[in-house]
Design an enzyme around this catalytic site. Structure first.
Site: not given
Ligand code: GAL
Length: 718
Positions: A194, A350
C-alpha cells in the site's frame, strides 16, 4: 508528464481489425470484437500461472511455530485456498543485519506450500524496515509537515527519498528474487504494501533536496517555476533554487500550486521506489509483479500512472462500517480497479472476512455478507479473491482484525463461511478471464482531487468523494455498469461521460471533452468543475470557460450556501428537487434551461442546463442534488445517451461478465427479502437450471451462465 492512456499490454501487431465495429456510433461494445481481443489478451497478459478464481489471503507464518504451519496447510486445503501472500512484513527476519540474510524459514515454508499445491504471491518486505536499518540510518526517518520526526515500532517510517533506504530496498528485493525466482510455488511478486500509506509526504532534508531536483527537471528554470506557482502573490518570488522548499506548515495557507506539486513529487518518489524494486526482481524473475493499491480508499498516489507500471492491478478494499450501504463504496472500488487495469482481470488482494480493527467502531460482518462482498468484487472483474489475513494474529496491533481462520478456530461461523466460499469459487472457474463492459464512464482524476482538497476553497461542504459517490450511487441503483476514466483518455467508446468532481481540468483535456460531445457523446458536468488549470490557477475566461463549447454556459459567480441551508430547484415546472451547499449565477447562453432555482441567492436563475453541441449533448448541474434527486437529471440524460437502464429490484446488484463462450450474470441481493431476476441458464453455485427467472434469496448470491448472449435490439447496460 504522465501518460494517462489506459494500460494496454497487447502488442498492436496482434490486434485484429474490427470488422464488426459499429460504423455509425463507433461504440465498441456493439460488436463481438472485444471478445476476440480478450482471447488474444488472455494469451499475452501476465496473469499468474493459476487456473480458476484464486482464493486465499495474506499469510504471516513467521508469527507462529512450525507445528501451526502444518495445521495451516491442511486447513488451507480444506478451505480451497490456492494463493497466499507471504513475507510482506518479514524484513527483520530475512535480513537479520545489513547484508546478512537468513532464508531458511522461508525456504521451508515455500516448499511446504508447494507440496500442498498452494501458490505463493511473494512479498518484498520494504514497507517495514528493521530496527537495525534506522539505527544505522537515523536520517532515513520520515518528517511530517509539522516537523515531527517519526519513530520506530510501527510500519512505514522510512523516507522514500532516502538514498540509504533506496539502496536497502533494492538489496532485499534482489536477494529475494535471486533466491526464489525459480521456486515452483512463486507465481506472483508483491512489492511493498500500500504505497502512500502510512507514509506519504515527507518533509525531511533529503526529501526537500529531491523536491528541488524534481522541480528543476519539471520547470527548467526559476522563471518557469515562478510563473507556474504564481509567486508574484504574497511576495513569494524565488531568486535561488536553494530557497525553494517543501510546503511545510506555515503561519497561513501555503501556496496551493506548491502543495499540488509536492503531492505530485511525493507520488513520483513512491513510484520510483516501486520501479527500483520491480527492476531488481525482473533481473532474475519472470513472474508478474504487482503492488496492492487502495483504489478509492487512499488518495495519495496517482493510480492511473501506477497502473502502467504493474503487470497486474491488485486492490485492497475494506468496508467503511459507518456506511449502511457499504456495497456501493465497494462497487466503486471494484469498478475503479478494473478501469485502472484497462478492463483486464484484477486481483482483490485484501478484504476482510468480518470486522477490521482500525475504525472507530469495527462492525462484524453478518452471515452471508462476506460472500456478497466477494461476489461483488468478482462481478466487477476480480479473478482472485483474497483476504487480510489467513490466521488471526495473537500479538500486535491487528489482533482484533478478523481472519479466514478466526481466534475461535474452525468451530465458528466465519470458518464455515470461508470453506463454503472456497467451494463456491471453485465452481466459478469458467468465469476466469471473462470481462465486464460499460457504456458509461465517470471521470476520476487523482490530481484534481489533490488540488480540490487544499485549503481556502469556496465552501468546506464541497467534497469530491461525496459527489463521485452521489452520481455513482444513482447509476448503481439504476443497474448501470460504469467504468472510471481519466479525462485525457479516449472516451469515444462511451455513450455517456459523467464529470462529478473535475475541479482541475487542463485546457487540452477540456478540448477533448468538447470534441467528445461534438462527435455525439453525452456529457454531464457537476458544479465546481473546470475551475483551474494544472497549476491550480483559475482558467482564463472564468470558471468552466474551457468547457464552454460543450456546455454553452458561463459561470459568473459561485454562490455557496450556509451550513444546512436548502434551496429547491424547479425541474421543468413539473416538480421540485431539493438541493443544498451550492448555487451559481449562471448565464445559460443558448443552452436550454431545464431547471431553475426556486429559492436561495440565485432564485429565478438557471440551475441545470442542456446544450446541443455538434451531434452530442452537454449537461451542466450547478448545484448539489442528492442521489435520489439526481434521478430526474439522469433519466433525461439516459434518453440523450440512448441508454436503457435495467433497473433490477431494489438492492439487487447485477453485473454481466462476458466470456469467450458464454455470458454470466452475477447477482447479489443486498436486501433481506428475495428478489426475482429474469434469466435463462444454469446457476453455477448450485448447478441448478434457471428456466426464465430465478428468485435470489434475501442476502443471497447467484451466478448464472446464460443460455444465450443478449441479442442487440434495445440497448441496456446490465
Ligand atoms: C491493509 C494492510 C494490511 C492490514 C489490513 C488490515 O491496509 O495492507 O497489512 O493492515 O489493512 O485491515
Amino acid at each position: 508528464m504522465t501518460d494517462y492512456s489506459p494500460p494496454n499490454r497487447v502488442r498492436p501487431d496482434r490486434l485484429q481489425p474490427s470488422p464488426e465495429a459499429d460504423t455509425v456510433t463507433g461504440h465498441r461494445h456493439d460488436s463481438v470484437v472485444p471478445l476476440i481481443r480478450w482471447s488474444i489478451m488472455t494469451a499475452d497478459r501476465a496473469w499468474p500461472r493459476l487456473t480458476g478464481i484464486a482464493y486465499g489471503g495474506d499469510y504471516n507464518p513467521e508469527q507462529w511455530p512450525r507445528e501451526v504451519w502444518r495445521q495451516d496447510v491442511v486447513l488451507m486445503r480444506e478451505a480451497g485456498v490456492s494463493l497466499v501472500s507471504v513475507g510482506i512484513f518479514s524484513w527483520a527476519l530475512l535480513e537479520t543485519r545489513e547484508g546478512v540474510f537468513d532464508f531458511s524459514w522461508l525456504d521451508e515454508l515455500l516448499d511446504l506450500l508447494h507440496e500442498n499445491d498452494i501458490a505463493v504471491d511473494l512479498g518484498t518486505p520494504t514497507a517495514s524496515p528493521p530496527a537495525w536499518f534506522f539505527a544505522s540510518h537515523p536520517e532515513a526517518r520520515v518528517v511530517t509537515r509539522d516537523g515531527v520526526t517519526m519513530g520506530f515500532g510501527s510500519r512505514g517510517m522510512a523516507s522514500h527519498s532516502s538514498p540509504a533506504y533506496r539502496e536497502a530496498i533494492v538489496r532485499i528485493a534482489d536477494a529475494l528474487a535471486r533466491r526464489y525466482a525459480q521456486h515452483p510455488a512463486v507465481v506472483l511478486w508483491h512489492v511493498h504494501n500500500e504505497y502512500g500509506v502510512p507514509v506519504g509526504e515527507d518533509y525531511s532534508e533529503q526529501s526537500v533536496r529531491a523536491f528541488r531536483n524534481w522541480l528543476r527537471e519539471r520547470y527548467g528554470s526559476l522563471d518557469g517555476l515562478n510563473a507556474a506557482w504564481g509567486t508574484a502573490f504574497w511576495g513569494q518570488h524565488y531568486t535561488e533554487w536553494e530557497h525553494v522548499g517543501a510546503p511545510a506548515a506555515a503561519p497561513s495557507v501555503v501556496n496551493p500550486a506548491q502543495r499540488l506539486d509536492f503531492a505530485r513529487f511525493t507520488d513520483h518518489q513512491l513510484r520510483e521506489c516501486f520501479i527500483a524494486e520491480r527492476e531488481a526482481i525482473r533481473a532474475h524473475a519472470t513472474q508478474p509483479i504487482t503492488t496492492n493499491f487502495m483504489a478509492n480508499q487512499s488518495w495519495g498516489t496517482d493510480l492511473w500512472a501506477w497502473a502502467r507500471e504493474v503487470d497486474i492491478v491488485s486492490d485492497d478494499h475494506y468496508l467503511w462500517a459507518a456506511d449502511p450501504e457499504g456495497e456501493i463504496g465497494l462497487a466503486i472500488a471494484a469498478d475503479l480497479s478494473r478501469s485502472l487495469a484497462g478492463g483486464e482481470p484484477w486481483i482483490l488482494m485484501e478484504h476482510s472476512t468480518s470486522a477490521v480493527n482500525w475504525q472507530p467502531r469495527n462492525i462484524a460482518k453478518r452471515p452471508g455478507e462476506m460472500a456478497r462482498n466477494s461476489l461483488a468484487h468478482l462481478a466487477r472483474g476480480a479473478d482472485a479473491i483474497l483476504f487480510f489475513q489467513w490466521r488471526a494474529g495473537r500479538a500486535g496491533a491487528e489482533k482484533f482484525h478478523s481472519a479466514m481462520l478466526p481466534h475461535a478456530g474452525t468451530r465458528s461461523r466465519v470458518w464455515r463461511e470461508v470453506v463454503e466460499l472456497g467451494q463456491g469459487l471453485g465452481r466459478l472457474a469458467e468465469l476466469q478471464g471473462s470481462r465486464v463492459r460499460a457504456d458509461v464512464a465517470v471521470l476520476w482524476d487523482f490530481e484534481s482531487f489533490w488540488a480540490q482538497g487544499l485549503e481556502w476553497r469556496p465552501s468546506v461542504d464541497v467534497d469530491y468523494a461525496e459527489r463521485v459517490r452521489a452520481y455513482y450511487e444513482r447509476l448503481w441503483r439504476d443497474g448501470v455498469t460504469v467504468d472510471f476514466a481519466h479525462p485525457s483518455q479516449d472516451l469515444s467508446g462511451y455513450r455517456l461521460v459523467v464529470a462529478p468532481a473535475q475541479y482541475l481540468l487542463s485546457v487540452d483535456d477540456a478540448e477533448r471533452l468538447n470534441r467528445y460531445v461534438e462527435q455525439g457523446g453525452t456529457l454531464v458536468v457537476s458544479f465546481f468543475s473546470a475551475v483551474v488549470d494544472e497549476h491550480d490557477a483559475v482558467h482564463e475566461g472564468g470558471f468552466a470557460a474551457p468547457l464552454h463549447p460543450a456546455l454553452g454556459v458561463r459561470v459568473e459567480e459561485h454562490l455557496p450556501l450556509r451550513e444546512g441551508e436548502k434551496a429547491a430547484v424547479d425541474w421543468r415546472g413539473e416538480r421540485r428537487l431539493s438541493a443544498d451547499v451550492w448555487q451559481e449565477d449562471l448565464d445559460p447562453g443558448n443552452a436550454e434551461v431545464v431547471a431553475t432555482y426556486a429559492e436561495g441567492p440565485a432564485a429565478g436563475g438557471a440551475a441545470i442546463t442542456r446544450n446541443r453541441h455538434g451531434s452530442g449533448t452537454g449537461w451542466y448541474v450547478s448545484t448539489r442534488l442528492s442521489s435520489t434527486d439526481l434521478a430526474s437529471v439522469l433519466d433525461a440524460v439516459y434518453d440523450d445517451a440512448g441508454i436503457v437502464p435495467p433497473r433490477h429490484p431494489d438492492g439487487l446488484e447485477v453485473v454481466t461478465r462476458h466470456g469467450a463462450d458464454a455470458d454470466y450474470l452475477v447477482a447479489i441481493n443486498h436486501r433481506a427479502e428475495p428478489a426475482r431476476l429474469a434469466a435463462s441458464g444454469v446457476e453455477l453455485l448450485t448447478g441448478t437450471r434457471v428456466p426464465g427467472a430465478l428468485e435470489v434469496a434475501g442476502g443471497g448470491v447467484a451466478v448464472i451462465r446464460l443460455d444465450a448472449r443478449p441479442t442487440g435490439g434495445g440497448r441496456t447496460t446490465p
